[in-house]
Design an enzyme around this catalytic site. Structure first.
Site, mmCIF file in Angstrom:
data_model
loop_
_atom_site.group_PDB
_atom_site.id
_atom_site.type_symbol
_atom_site.label_atom_id
_atom_site.label_comp_id
_atom_site.label_asym_id
_atom_site.label_seq_id
_atom_site.Cartn_x
_atom_site.Cartn_y
_atom_site.Cartn_z
ATOM 1 N N ASN A 7 25.972 41.848 -37.154
ATOM 2 C CA ASN A 7 25.706 43.111 -36.466
ATOM 3 C C ASN A 7 26.624 43.183 -35.251
ATOM 4 O O ASN A 7 26.342 42.598 -34.209
ATOM 5 C CB ASN A 7 24.230 43.124 -36.052
ATOM 6 C CG ASN A 7 23.833 44.391 -35.323
ATOM 7 O OD1 ASN A 7 24.677 45.256 -35.051
ATOM 8 N ND2 ASN A 7 22.563 44.504 -34.995
ATOM 9 N N ARG A 90 25.951 45.349 -40.593
ATOM 10 C CA ARG A 90 25.236 46.554 -40.151
ATOM 11 C C ARG A 90 26.251 47.525 -39.561
ATOM 12 O O ARG A 90 27.016 47.182 -38.676
ATOM 13 C CB ARG A 90 24.216 46.192 -39.081
ATOM 14 C CG ARG A 90 23.578 47.418 -38.481
ATOM 15 C CD ARG A 90 22.726 47.077 -37.284
ATOM 16 N NE ARG A 90 22.132 48.290 -36.763
ATOM 17 C CZ ARG A 90 22.231 48.654 -35.493
ATOM 18 N NH1 ARG A 90 22.887 47.919 -34.635
ATOM 19 N NH2 ARG A 90 21.663 49.765 -35.080
ATOM 20 N N HIS A 179 18.642 54.114 -36.957
ATOM 21 C CA HIS A 179 17.547 53.161 -37.230
ATOM 22 C C HIS A 179 17.116 53.233 -38.697
ATOM 23 O O HIS A 179 15.989 52.870 -39.033
ATOM 24 C CB HIS A 179 16.284 53.457 -36.385
ATOM 25 C CG HIS A 179 16.413 53.179 -34.921
ATOM 26 N ND1 HIS A 179 15.791 53.958 -33.973
ATOM 27 C CD2 HIS A 179 17.069 52.216 -34.241
ATOM 28 C CE1 HIS A 179 16.052 53.486 -32.771
ATOM 29 N NE2 HIS A 179 16.838 52.426 -32.900
ATOM 30 N N LEU A 208 9.846 52.433 -31.850
ATOM 31 C CA LEU A 208 9.844 52.608 -30.395
ATOM 32 C C LEU A 208 10.386 51.350 -29.729
ATOM 33 O O LEU A 208 9.728 50.315 -29.708
ATOM 34 C CB LEU A 208 8.417 52.886 -29.899
ATOM 35 C CG LEU A 208 7.625 53.961 -30.670
ATOM 36 C CD1 LEU A 208 6.204 54.058 -30.140
ATOM 37 C CD2 LEU A 208 8.328 55.310 -30.600
ATOM 38 N N ARG A 240 17.968 56.900 -22.027
ATOM 39 C CA ARG A 240 18.602 58.082 -22.632
ATOM 40 C C ARG A 240 17.697 59.305 -22.489
ATOM 41 O O ARG A 240 16.478 59.173 -22.635
ATOM 42 C CB ARG A 240 18.868 57.841 -24.124
ATOM 43 C CG ARG A 240 19.860 56.737 -24.390
ATOM 44 C CD ARG A 240 20.034 56.506 -25.880
ATOM 45 N NE ARG A 240 20.072 55.079 -26.167
ATOM 46 C CZ ARG A 240 19.899 54.554 -27.366
ATOM 47 N NH1 ARG A 240 19.697 55.334 -28.414
ATOM 48 N NH2 ARG A 240 19.966 53.245 -27.537
ATOM 49 N N ASP A 282 12.329 49.299 -18.891
ATOM 50 C CA ASP A 282 11.471 48.389 -19.659
ATOM 51 C C ASP A 282 10.012 48.827 -19.535
ATOM 52 O O ASP A 282 9.488 48.956 -18.427
ATOM 53 C CB ASP A 282 11.661 46.956 -19.150
ATOM 54 C CG ASP A 282 11.033 45.944 -20.082
ATOM 55 O OD1 ASP A 282 9.828 46.071 -20.387
ATOM 56 O OD2 ASP A 282 11.753 45.032 -20.525
ATOM 57 N N PHE A 283 9.365 49.009 -20.683
ATOM 58 C CA PHE A 283 7.997 49.540 -20.668
ATOM 59 C C PHE A 283 6.993 48.569 -20.060
ATOM 60 O O PHE A 283 5.934 48.989 -19.587
ATOM 61 C CB PHE A 283 7.583 49.968 -22.091
ATOM 62 C CG PHE A 283 8.096 51.336 -22.423
ATOM 63 C CD1 PHE A 283 9.470 51.567 -22.521
ATOM 64 C CD2 PHE A 283 7.245 52.415 -22.611
ATOM 65 C CE1 PHE A 283 9.971 52.834 -22.790
ATOM 66 C CE2 PHE A 283 7.729 53.688 -22.891
ATOM 67 C CZ PHE A 283 9.094 53.896 -22.977
ATOM 68 N N ARG A 284 7.314 47.278 -20.047
ATOM 69 C CA ARG A 284 6.412 46.325 -19.386
ATOM 70 C C ARG A 284 6.359 46.623 -17.898
ATOM 71 O O ARG A 284 5.289 46.649 -17.284
ATOM 72 C CB ARG A 284 6.873 44.879 -19.628
ATOM 73 C CG ARG A 284 6.617 44.430 -21.048
ATOM 74 C CD ARG A 284 7.383 43.196 -21.376
ATOM 75 N NE ARG A 284 8.805 43.528 -21.566
ATOM 76 C CZ ARG A 284 9.665 42.797 -22.243
ATOM 77 N NH1 ARG A 284 9.257 41.678 -22.781
ATOM 78 N NH2 ARG A 284 10.920 43.158 -22.379
ATOM 79 N N ILE A 331 8.406 48.278 -28.368
ATOM 80 C CA ILE A 331 7.235 48.940 -27.762
ATOM 81 C C ILE A 331 6.151 49.148 -28.824
ATOM 82 O O ILE A 331 4.979 48.838 -28.596
ATOM 83 C CB ILE A 331 7.639 50.298 -27.139
ATOM 84 C CG1 ILE A 331 8.734 50.089 -26.080
ATOM 85 C CG2 ILE A 331 6.434 50.999 -26.535
ATOM 86 C CD1 ILE A 331 9.541 51.330 -25.766
ATOM 87 N N GLY A 332 6.552 49.650 -29.976
ATOM 88 C CA GLY A 332 5.588 49.922 -31.049
ATOM 89 C C GLY A 332 4.850 48.670 -31.501
ATOM 90 O O GLY A 332 3.665 48.711 -31.832
ATOM 91 N N ASN A 334 4.477 45.835 -29.603
ATOM 92 C CA ASN A 334 3.855 45.054 -28.523
ATOM 93 C C ASN A 334 2.971 45.809 -27.548
ATOM 94 O O ASN A 334 2.145 45.193 -26.886
ATOM 95 C CB ASN A 334 4.957 44.352 -27.712
ATOM 96 C CG ASN A 334 5.692 43.337 -28.553
ATOM 97 O OD1 ASN A 334 5.078 42.436 -29.111
ATOM 98 N ND2 ASN A 334 6.996 43.495 -28.669
#
Ligand code: AMP
Length: 395
Positions: A7, A90, A179, A208, A240, A282-284, A331-332, A334
Site C-alpha cells: 500500500n 492497493r 474505501h 469511520l 477534511r 483524533d476522536f479520543r 472510530i466505528g 472503537n
C-alpha cells in the site's frame, strides 16, 4: 501461497506478507518519510521488531529496502523473495478505466498513467512502486486492487455532478467514491455473520476513521457513497471539510487571499472536526475534551454524528429500506460513544440498541437487540486481507 500486499502512499509504503493457506499475516511493516529526512522502515513479525533507519530517496529504493527487511535472516519471514507468489497493490484511484481488480500489464500501467491527474499524489508513487516490484520480484504476477472499483456500480444518475456535461467528458468529473475495498469486505463479512445471502440484504456501511465514508450496498453492490471526485467529500472528517456549499471555496479564497494550493491545504488539513473544535482530529481527544465541557469539541462530535444520521436516512431511501447497519474504521470499531449517538438518532426506524454489546471495542459483534427492526453490527475492516484474496483469485 505467500502474497505480499503493498500500500504505497505519497511518502510511505505499508506492507504485509500474508500466508493465504491460513489467511494469516507473517509480517507487517511500514517504510515512512520516503523522500524526506529521517526516513526509516519498521517491521513487526513473530521474531520481533526491526527498525532500520536508512535514507529512502524514492519509492524504488524504499521497495528494495522493504524486500531486504522481509528476507532479513533474524527478523524476516522468508529467505528469498522467490517464495513470494504474487504481489497485490492497493490503488487509490482507478478512475472510470478500472472497474475491478486486474493483473498488471504494460497496458495497465499506461492506463494508470492516463488517469494520474485524478489523484497525482497517490497514483505516481503507485506506478513507481509497481514498476519496482516488477523488476525486483520479477517472477511474481502483480495485481492492482482499486479503492474506487467497488463503487463503479453506482448508477450514472447518482454519480454525476451538476456541472456542464462537457466537463465530465473532458476531465471525468464525477463521484468515484473511496474505501471500496473496506466497504466490500465489511458488507460481505457482515452478511456472513448474519447468515444471510449478501444479495438479499440492504446494507449501509459506515467506515469511520481519519477519513470517513458511508456506502449504500444493495444486492452486494455499491449503489451510492458519500465520498466523491476526491476523498474530501461527504462527512466532516478528522481534518477534511466534507460536504459544503461549493460557493464557500471561491468566497474564502477571495477573502483570505488564498491560492489553489492554500485552499486545498485548508480544506484537507485544517478543517473537519479539527477545524471546528480547535482541539484535535483524533476522536479520543475530542471525546475527552467534550466530557470536560469543551463546547466546540462537543459541537464537532454532534456535527459528525448528525451527518452520519442524515446519510443513513438518505441511503435507506436510496436502497428502499435498511436491514443492516455496519460500523467499521478506527472510530466505528472503537468509539462506543459515537456509535451510541448515531444509533440514538436512528431510534425512529425501530432500531433497538443492545447497550452491553455496544460497550465493546474492536471486535465483530451485533450491537442491536434480537428483535430490532434493523440489525446494527461492528465489523473490523481488513483491507489487506481483501487485497490478498483478490490477488490470489486473479493469479
Ligand atoms: P483509522 O483512520 O481507521 O485508522 O481511524 C483512526 C481514528 O480512529 C483516530 O483518529 C481516532 O479518532 C479514532 N479512534 C481510535 N480509537 C478510538 C477510540 N478508542 N475511541 C474513539 N476514537 C478512536
Amino acid at each position: 501461497m505467500l502474497i505480499l500486499v503493498v500500500n504505497s502512499g505519497s511518502s510511505s509504503i505499508k506492507y504485509k506478507l500474508m500466508d493465504m493457506e491460513r489467511e494469516t499475516v507473517l509480517l507487517s511493516g511500514l517504510a515512512e518519510r520516503i523522500g524526506l529526512h529521517g526516513s526509516k522502515v519498521k517491521q513487526t513479525s513473530d521474531t520481533g521488531e526491526l527498525v532500520l533507519e536508512q535514507d529512502l530517496p524514492d519509492h524504488k529504493v524504499a521497495m528494495e529496502i522493504v524486500l531486504r527487511c522481509i528476507t532479513d535472516p533474524q527478523y524476516g519471514a522468508i529467505n528469498d523473495v522467490s517464495s513470494i507468489k504474487a504481489v497485490g497493490h492497493r490503488i487509490v484511484h482507478g478512475g472510470e478505466n478500472f472497474k475491478k481488480s486486474m493483473v498488471v500489464t504494460d497496458e495497465l500501467i499506461q492506463g494508470l498513467e492516463e488517469i494520474a491527474d485524478l489523484a497525482p499524489l497517490h497514483t505516481i508513487p503507485h506506478i513507481v512502486t509497481i514498476k519496482s516490484c516488477r523488476e525486483l520480484i520479477s517472477h511474481a504476477p502483480q495485481v492492482t486492487v482499486f479503492d474506487t472499483a467497488f463503487h463503479q456500480t453506482i448508477p450514472k444518475y447518482a454519480h454525476m455532478y451538476g456541472v456542464p456535461y462537457e466537463l465530465y467528458q473532458k476531465y471525468k468529473i464525477r463521484r468515484y467514491g473511496f474505501h471500496g475495498t473496506s466497504h466490500k469486505y465489511v458488507s460481505g463479512r457482515a452478511a456472513e455473520i448474519l447468515g444471510k445471502p449478501l444479495n438479499e440484504l440492504k446494507i449501509v456501511v459506515c467506515h469511520l476513521g481519519n477519513g470517513s465514508s458511508i456506502t449504500a450496498v444493495g444486492n452486494g453492490a455499491s449503489i451510492d457513497t458519500s465520498m466523491g471526485f476526491t476523498p474530501l467529500a461527504g462527512l466532516p472528517m478528522g481534518s477534511r471539510t466534507g460536504d459544503m456549499d461549493p460557493a464557500v471555496v471561491p468566497f474564502i479564497m477571495e477573502k483570505e487571499n488564498l491560492n489553489v494550493n492554500e485552499i486545498n491545504d485548508l480544506m484537507n488539513k485544517k478543517s473537519g472536526v479539527l477545524g471546528v473544535s480547535g482541539v484535535s482530529s483524533d476522536f479520543r481527544d475530542l471525546e475527552e475534551a467534550a466530557e470536560k465541557g469543551h463546547e466546540r469539541a462537543e459541537l464537532a462530535l454532534s456535527m459528525f454524528a448528525y451527518s452520519i444520521i442524515k446519510y443513513v436516512g438518505a441511503y435507506t431511501a436510496a436502497l428502499g429500506g435498511l436491514d443492516l447497519l455496519v460500523f467499521t474504521g478506527g472510530i466505528g470499531e472503537n468509539s462506543k460513544d459515537m456509535r451510541a449517538r448515531v444509533l440514538k438518532g436512528l431510534a425512529y426506524t425501530g432500531l433497538e440498541v443492545d447497550e452491553e454489546n455496544n460497550n465493546t471495542r474492536g471486535k465483530e459483534i451485533i450491537i442491536s437487540k434480537p428483535g430490532s427492526k434493523i440489525t446494527a453490527m461492528v465489523v473490523p475492516t481488513n483491507e489487506e486481507l481483501m487485497i490478498a484474496r483478490e490477488t490470489k483469485a486473479l493469479v
